[in-house]
Each structure stands twice: as C-alpha cells, then as structure tokens.
Design an enzyme around this catalytic site. Structure first.
Site, PDB file in Angstrom:
ATOM      1  N   GLU A   1       0.811  -1.220   0.000  1.00  0.00           N
ATOM      2  CA  GLU A   1       0.000   0.000   0.000  1.00  0.00           C
ATOM      3  C   GLU A   1       0.843   1.269   0.000  1.00  0.00           C
ATOM      4  O   GLU A   1       0.501   2.251  -0.675  1.00  0.00           O
ATOM      5  CB  GLU A   1      -0.946   0.001   1.209  1.00  0.00           C
ATOM      6  CG  GLU A   1      -2.139  -0.921   1.078  1.00  0.00           C
ATOM      7  CD  GLU A   1      -1.806  -2.382   1.317  1.00  0.00           C
ATOM      8  OE1 GLU A   1      -2.661  -3.240   1.043  1.00  0.00           O
ATOM      9  OE2 GLU A   1      -0.684  -2.666   1.787  1.00  0.00           O
TER      10      GLU A   1
ATOM     11  N   HIS B   1      -9.463  -5.568  10.284  1.00  0.00           N
ATOM     12  CA  HIS B   1     -10.185  -5.314   9.040  1.00  0.00           C
ATOM     13  C   HIS B   1     -11.492  -4.557   9.279  1.00  0.00           C
ATOM     14  O   HIS B   1     -12.299  -4.432   8.364  1.00  0.00           O
ATOM     15  CB  HIS B   1     -10.507  -6.635   8.330  1.00  0.00           C
ATOM     16  CG  HIS B   1      -9.315  -7.356   7.806  1.00  0.00           C
ATOM     17  ND1 HIS B   1      -8.315  -7.803   8.626  1.00  0.00           N
ATOM     18  CD2 HIS B   1      -8.964  -7.719   6.545  1.00  0.00           C
ATOM     19  CE1 HIS B   1      -7.393  -8.421   7.899  1.00  0.00           C
ATOM     20  NE2 HIS B   1      -7.762  -8.378   6.638  1.00  0.00           N
TER      21      HIS B   1
END
Length: 327
Positions: A60, A129
């Site tokens: 990322e 998450h």
C-alpha cells in the site's frame, strides 16, 4: 430509472469518468483482472486495459506513493484500498505527500487523487479489518473526506471526487454495497462539501453518516409513530463539515444527537461537538448526546461485534429522553 446496487453505482461513476477523461486511471490490489474485492471495478480491465487499470503488489505504501506522483504529473488516479484499514500502511504517503504537496510546493503541484474503498464494522472481519479511519485522516491538513451512504449519493459524489483537484478520501461501508436504489439515467454530480437533510423535523437534530444513516432512519420510523419529529442530517462531508446546514438545523430544533460508527474518543462526533460549542452553544436547550462505537478493537465474535456499535433502539431511547427534558 433502474434499481442499481451500490457497488454498481460506484462502477458506473468510475466508468463514466474514465470515458470522459483519459487521465483517469485505477491503481490497487486485484482491481484489474479480478474486478475488485467487492466488484466495483468488475469488467473495466477488459474495456480499458493494463495501462489504465493497474493491478499492484500487496504494498500500500508503494502504490499509494506512486499514485500521488502520477497525480503530480497530470493523471487523475483512483486508489482502491482493498480494505481501508490497509491504508494505515500508506499513512505517511497520504499525510506527508498527498495532503501537503500542494502547499509545500507553493501551489506548483495539485494532487487530484481519490483514495477509496470499503471499511466499517460488519461481516466478522476482525479488529484489523474493521477499523474506521475517518478520525485518523481528519486531522491531516489538505484532505477532503467524504462518506457515501446510498447508491445515489455514492455515484454522484465519486464523480465529483474524481474531478476535484484536491486529494479526496472516499469512504464506502462494507455492509452497504448490496443496497439498491433507482438512479437517474442522465448524468449527475453531487457537491463534496454539503450535508443532506434526509428528513425535516422540529424536535431534535440527528447528525449521522455512512451506515448509521440507515439505523437512524429505522429509529425515526418508530419515533414518528410516537409523535416525535426528528430532523435527520447525513453529514456526507466529514472534512470540511457543512456547518451552515448543521447550524440552521440546530437553530430550529435546539437539541442535537450525533450517531456515528466511529470511536467515541477523538472521533468525528468529538469534532462536531467542539465546533457546535464554539459557535452555537447558546442555541442548545441541553447537552449534546454522542452515540458512538465502543473504544475497543472490534471483536471477531458476531455477538460481541454487534455490541460495540449503536443500534436503532439506543437512538430511540436517547431521542425520547432529550425531547422530554426540553418540552
């Protein structure tokens, strides 16, 4: 008008903007051949190819930094975080680069980038998450933050975000992708800095956003049956806050509840309370009530996960308590 799922509304927005402007491209994990984890980019790779739909490694920080560089050179990248929680790995790039480069370059560079993806609590995805990053990014100068809540506003807001010359963090909720709504056939755009008055009322102002909009609407159905008249505002723009719409509502109702999925400590609600107290304190008939998620990592257990967030019955109880005190 045809009923469209929210994930398809987002795809329509991206597709229309990619057709309109060749500078628009998509960067992220599994956005190309696979079509995105939640199918927001499904079939776009076959239409636009590898150069405009770029599948990346699981890195990322690297691909977000690359997208910011691409924006500096004239492209308009859309970065998909497969899960917005993963973008903590790119926090340095988003804060020190995307948010600051227009300022630190003396205006020589603009950063027309959209960073979007799913987040929020639900589906038993566990703590790592299920984070709500809106409060993390709220303190960064130079960013715009938007939270969509319906297929209609998702499409109109994403199109506007892609055309904006500033970095936009675009939050989608993982549990709203299968929401359906009729959309106009003609093109439309929605402003990034405006809240939506979902329901007009006179008793109390309820400020909310994202998935909690729908919990508030469920609560409102019961409240109206019992002769309460709440005004519901979907904030949509989390940075900057649309204080003009908020102010007009508070000057009418004189009572406020904030319903959010963000954490209570230093969350979006905390900032709203600060701004209301700064400019509207004398308009209030009572203290502002903040209904927020528990300050704990989101449990994997479905029962415990549900216990961490706000539900309609809690909203109903709070509204009744506040309105009765002010009547």
């Amino acid at each position: 008008m045809a009923k469209v799922f929210m994930f398809d509304a987002l795809k329509e927005a991206i597709d229309e903007e990619m057709m309109r402007d060749k500078a628009v491209c998509i960067i992220g994990e599994d956005v190309g051949h696979y079509g995105g984890s939640y199918k927001v980019t499904k079939d776009l790779h076959a239409k636009y190819g590898d150069m405009r739909i770029l599948d990346t490694p699981i890195a990322e920080n690297s691909f977000t930094g690359m997208a910011i560089g691409a924006a500096m050179t004239g492209l308009r990248p859309i970065v998909e975080g497969m899960n917005m929680s993963f973008l903590l790995l790119a926090f340095n790039q988003i804060s020190n680069n995307a948010g600051m480069l227009r300022y630190t370059s003396g205006g020589n560079f603009s950063i027309p980038i959209v960073i979007r993806g799913p987040g929020g609590v639900g589906r038993q995805l566990g703590a790592e998450h299920s984070q709500r990053l809106e409060a993390y990014f709220q303190a960064i100068p130079g960013l715009k933050i938007v939270a969509c809540s319906t297929p209609y506003n998702a499409k109109g807001l994403l199109k506007s975000a892609i055309r904006d010359n500033n970095p936009v963090i675009f939050f989608e909720h993982v549990l709203l992708y299968n929401l359906q709504e009729e959309l106009p056939q003609q093109e439309y755009l929605l402003p990034l800095n405006k809240a939506e008055i979902v329901r007009s009322g006179r008793d109390i102002t309820i400020l909310t956003y994202s998935r909690m909009r729908h919990h508030v609407l469920q609560a409102a159905e019961m409240l109206v049956k019992e002769k309460y008249d709440p005004e519901i505002i979907d904030l949509i723009s989390l940075k900057p806050l649309d204080m003009e719409t908020i102010s007009k509502s508070i000057c009418k109702t004189h009572n406020v509840i904030i319903v959010e999925e963000c954490m209570k400590t230093a969350g979006i609600g905390a900032e709203i309370i600060a701004q209301i107290n700064d400019t509207l304190f004398d308009e209030l008939d009572g203290p502002i009530v903040r209904l927020s998620s528990q300050d704990v990592p989101t449990p994997y257990s479905g029962t415990l996960e549900q216990a961490t967030i706000i539900h309609p019955h809690q909203i109903i109880e709070s509204v009744k308590k506040i309105v009765k005190l002010s009547r």
